[in-house]
Design an enzyme around this catalytic site. Sequence first.
Site, PDB file in Angstrom:
ATOM      1  N   CYS A 113       0.833  -1.209   0.000  1.00  0.00           N
ATOM      2  CA  CYS A 113       0.000   0.000   0.000  1.00  0.00           C
ATOM      3  C   CYS A 113       0.864   1.254   0.000  1.00  0.00           C
ATOM      4  O   CYS A 113       0.464   2.296  -0.529  1.00  0.00           O
ATOM      5  CB  CYS A 113      -0.949  -0.010   1.187  1.00  0.00           C
ATOM      6  SG  CYS A 113      -0.128  -0.117   2.794  1.00  0.00           S
ATOM      7  N   HIS A 438      -1.224   1.145   7.384  1.00  0.00           N
ATOM      8  CA  HIS A 438      -1.804   1.149   6.039  1.00  0.00           C
ATOM      9  C   HIS A 438      -1.753   2.559   5.451  1.00  0.00           C
ATOM     10  O   HIS A 438      -2.077   3.539   6.115  1.00  0.00           O
ATOM     11  CB  HIS A 438      -3.247   0.659   6.088  1.00  0.00           C
ATOM     12  CG  HIS A 438      -3.884   0.512   4.747  1.00  0.00           C
ATOM     13  ND1 HIS A 438      -3.375  -0.307   3.763  1.00  0.00           N
ATOM     14  CD2 HIS A 438      -4.993   1.078   4.213  1.00  0.00           C
ATOM     15  CE1 HIS A 438      -4.143  -0.244   2.687  1.00  0.00           C
ATOM     16  NE2 HIS A 438      -5.136   0.592   2.945  1.00  0.00           N
TER      17      HIS A 438
END
Length: 521
Positions: A113, A438
């Site tokens: 990510c 994330h």
Amino acid sequence: MPTVSVKWQKELFPAVEIDTTQPPIVFKSQLYTLTGVPPERQKIMVKGGLLKDDADWSTLGVKDGQKLMMMGTADEIVKAPEKGPVFMEDLPEEEQVVAVGHSAGLYNLGNTCYLNSTLQCLHLVPELKSALLSYTNSGRSNELDQYSHLLTVATRDLFSELDRSIRPVAPLQFLTVLRKKFPQFAQQQNGTYMQQDAEECWTQLIYALSQSLRSSESSEVPAAVKTLFGIDLVSRVHCAESGEESLETESIYALKCHISQDVNHLHEGLKHGLKSELEKVSPSLGRSAIYTKESRISELPRQDNVFDCSVCAFLLEKGVESKGKNFAGNMSKVDYPLELDVYEFCSEELRQKLQAPRQMLRDIENAKLGLKTQDKSNASKANECNMPQPEGSVGNQGEPSSNSHDKANSSDGKTQLTGIYDLVAVLTHKGRSADSGHYVAWVKQESGKWIQYDDNNPILQREEDITKLSGGEDLNCAAYFTTELISTNDASMLNVTGTWHIFACIKLASCEFGVEERVWM
């Protein structure tokens, strides 16, 4: 019920029944279905004149078999469309991208990510894509290493695929080359690739592209990345103990913005980031001494005949090394604007260059509001009142001369920078460490809509929610902010040009990235 015939233009409609228990408007509705003439346009001749909508049939003396005359113009017949409806999924993929209004997402290939978000922010810079498109597979020069060349080709191909694809794209080839060029992104733990720092990915990718696009003979711009992202600084280095003072110049790709408990806004952090202390050997003292370094921007990224925009980069960080960053110690909220003015951070020489275009910008905005624009004789007063002054500036520094204003109004075709930027992208991080958690990209499209790129899942967002990503609660966040520069070509027209980038080690409230995703339409 009597039956009559009705003559309309050249047509005759026989055996039209009249229900005498209903008002004449019902009869007219029957004729509308036959002729297409709306009841309000129908003129039907009966005994005593024209048939009225509320007339009494018993007083009209209509007989069975009687012929009635009607006049009136029918509505235009609706033609069937030449082409039937086309559903978006039936369009070619290139047209689907245009219809959707944003490019595709990127598949997460296992803790990637950080990479996907970085690429989505870079992908919005059209001038970078233009430079990449001009880079050919055979454009490698002798001084460029193989993996820098392959990484540039992979970036070019990936951006092209994102532009023409509606379905998520797997950046497998790009990731493979990136890990060979920069082995730190290939680190594994228990057989699984580790999460990495998006800021480090951004820095390394910009560095690789700066080498390849600079050395490529086939590139449109010999120093494309420097042109788009480079900032020149002039620094005053002073030692209070020895009285030594010197001026230093350097070119960078990022302005540091130090965040502390006293910094609550991006502007304050950038100001603190331009001041630092360093220890080095003093020639006059013959030993190490503490020097203070105060920097100013001497040159914003400049455009040339190829690119019609300028780009500069800013790095917002806590002042720790990239690897192993832990954000838990900094719990302060740092707000950032939708529009950033870097005038205060510029040198005196650069401020002089910015003043005339800034006055143009104010005049254009005043004209839009119906306010009287200032003439040249009042320009210096306006600038003195409206321009933010840096620390230590006094007197009439920053006053524009009439010559500079005349030059700003010249039609030489060159874009004149104002130092004002609009926010167009944010990269956020949820987690306690840059090497975990994330990353998500928030990118403003050409239509003005904001899209949240959560790996392969693009989600529409509202602009008012973008500034809420400034943190201050339970979770820590790292963020890139990308903006477009407002500049002027002449006194009557504004061009939106350029891009700037900021990396921030700040916090996000858990509600901003709740377990349940929120979609705003």
